[in-house]
Design an enzyme around this catalytic site. Structure first.
Site, mmCIF file in Angstrom:
data_model
loop_
_atom_site.group_PDB
_atom_site.id
_atom_site.type_symbol
_atom_site.label_atom_id
_atom_site.label_comp_id
_atom_site.label_asym_id
_atom_site.label_seq_id
_atom_site.Cartn_x
_atom_site.Cartn_y
_atom_site.Cartn_z
ATOM 1 N N PRO A 2 -5.648 9.318 9.619
ATOM 2 C CA PRO A 2 -4.868 7.841 9.558
ATOM 3 C C PRO A 2 -4.044 7.455 8.398
ATOM 4 O O PRO A 2 -5.453 7.964 7.665
ATOM 5 C CB PRO A 2 -5.289 6.886 10.454
ATOM 6 C CG PRO A 2 -6.528 7.458 11.060
ATOM 7 C CD PRO A 2 -6.812 8.512 10.661
ATOM 8 N N GLU A 3 -3.225 6.835 8.062
ATOM 9 C CA GLU A 3 -2.664 7.023 6.163
ATOM 10 C C GLU A 3 -2.565 5.213 6.390
ATOM 11 O O GLU A 3 -3.144 4.550 7.152
ATOM 12 C CB GLU A 3 -1.176 7.482 6.262
ATOM 13 C CG GLU A 3 -2.059 9.195 6.236
ATOM 14 C CD GLU A 3 -0.257 9.764 5.484
ATOM 15 O OE1 GLU A 3 0.577 9.207 4.847
ATOM 16 O OE2 GLU A 3 -0.625 10.813 5.891
#
Length: 296
Positions: A2-3
């Site tokens: 996840p960014e």
């Protein structure tokens, strides 16, 4: 992994359940995630009220009434499930990801709250982790001491990019992914930002500053589009990344707006462009770009 937009979406989903509530019980179903839990983790968290929930780069930070901060990192597959007393789930997103609900056998941490809610951390791959540090020492802790500026903060500008990149021969994409310079940028959104800014990912980072160290027009344009891409992604709830889902099991929608990422061989979507999206590998990661919009 996840960014930043995905982590910010999770933060917004957790905030209504956590902030202002007290941890009445903490249940650990295993002694470690990626790393062991800190000593006396349950005792140090139980009974504490959450004063605030923030995000630093890809980390979640819960400020506790004890003066400590609970640091949480999702790793690759970590997710939080918020279960309200009436059986409903919080809904920070509007898109359901079929089959993405976490399996109970991967529920590793169960936070029970004074408002009746439960926040369960599920992580099939166990690459996430949690830590406790004094709130006053957050900035100098091992997690954040060498971390760069926030890309959604006021500090990001063409001038800042020029200062950070001046004299660097490092490829532009690699410089943007360097967390010591700008914290929280990841592969997907760097590809998208470089395409919008019409900058080649292999260009030398130092070309964004002139001989006097001042920002070039390219640096100013890049600062603007980085902020735009991240803001749009947060508004869309992030992107669907394999195991990543929101706190209610829903998926993000920004992947439907990808202009280059994971679109190898497809036509460029930029107005008036007849180019094709290409893929190259940089430092073991796929880079997607348009050879027409982003000349070398």
């Amino acid at each position: 992994m996840p960014e930043l937009p995905e982590v910010e979406t999770v933060r917004r989903g957790l905030e209504p359940a956590l902030v202002g509530a007290r941890f009445t019980e903490v249940v650990l179903n295993r002694p470690n995630l990626r790393f062991p839990f800190p000593p006396r983790f349950v005792e140090r968290v139980r009974g504490q009220e959450v004063a605030a929930l923030s995000r630093r780069a890809k980390y979640l930070v819960a400020e506790l009434s004890s003066g400590e901060a609970l640091i949480m990192h999702l790793g690759m597959s970590g997710r939080f499930d918020v279960r309200l007393p009436d059986g409903r789930h919080l809904s920070p997103g509007d898109f359901y990801l079929e089959g993405a609900q976490g399996q109970a056998k991967h529920d590793h941490v169960d936070f029970r709250l004074s408002n009746g809610a439960r926040v369960v951390y599920n992580d099939a791959r166990r690459f996430g982790f949690m830590d406790l540090v004094p709130s006053a020492e957050l900035a100098t802790s091992r997690h954040f001491a060498s971390m760069g500026i926030e890309p959604l903060g006021n500090e990001l500008s063409g001038e800042t990019i020029a200062r950070l990149f001046a004299g660097k021969r490092t490829p532009l994409k690699a410089a943007l992914l360097d967390q010591r310079l700008i914290a929280g940028l990841g592969n997907i959104y760097v590809c998208e930002a470089l395409h919008r800014a019409r900058l080649h990912p292999e260009a030398a980072a130092g070309t964004l500053a002139d001989a006097a160290g001042r920002p070039t027009p390219k640096a100013k344009r890049l600062a603007t589009v980085i902020r735009d891409v991240l803001t749009e992604a947060v508004a869309a709830g992030g992107s669907t990344l394999r195991d990543y889902v929101h706190t209610d099991g829903s998926q993000g929608a920004f992947q439907h707006a990808f202009r280059v990422y994971d679109r190898e061989g497809l036509a460029c979507t930029a107005k008036g462009c007849r180019g094709v999206v290409r893929r190259l590998v940089q430092s073991g990661r796929s880079t997607f770009y348009c050879e027409t919009c982003q000349p070398g």
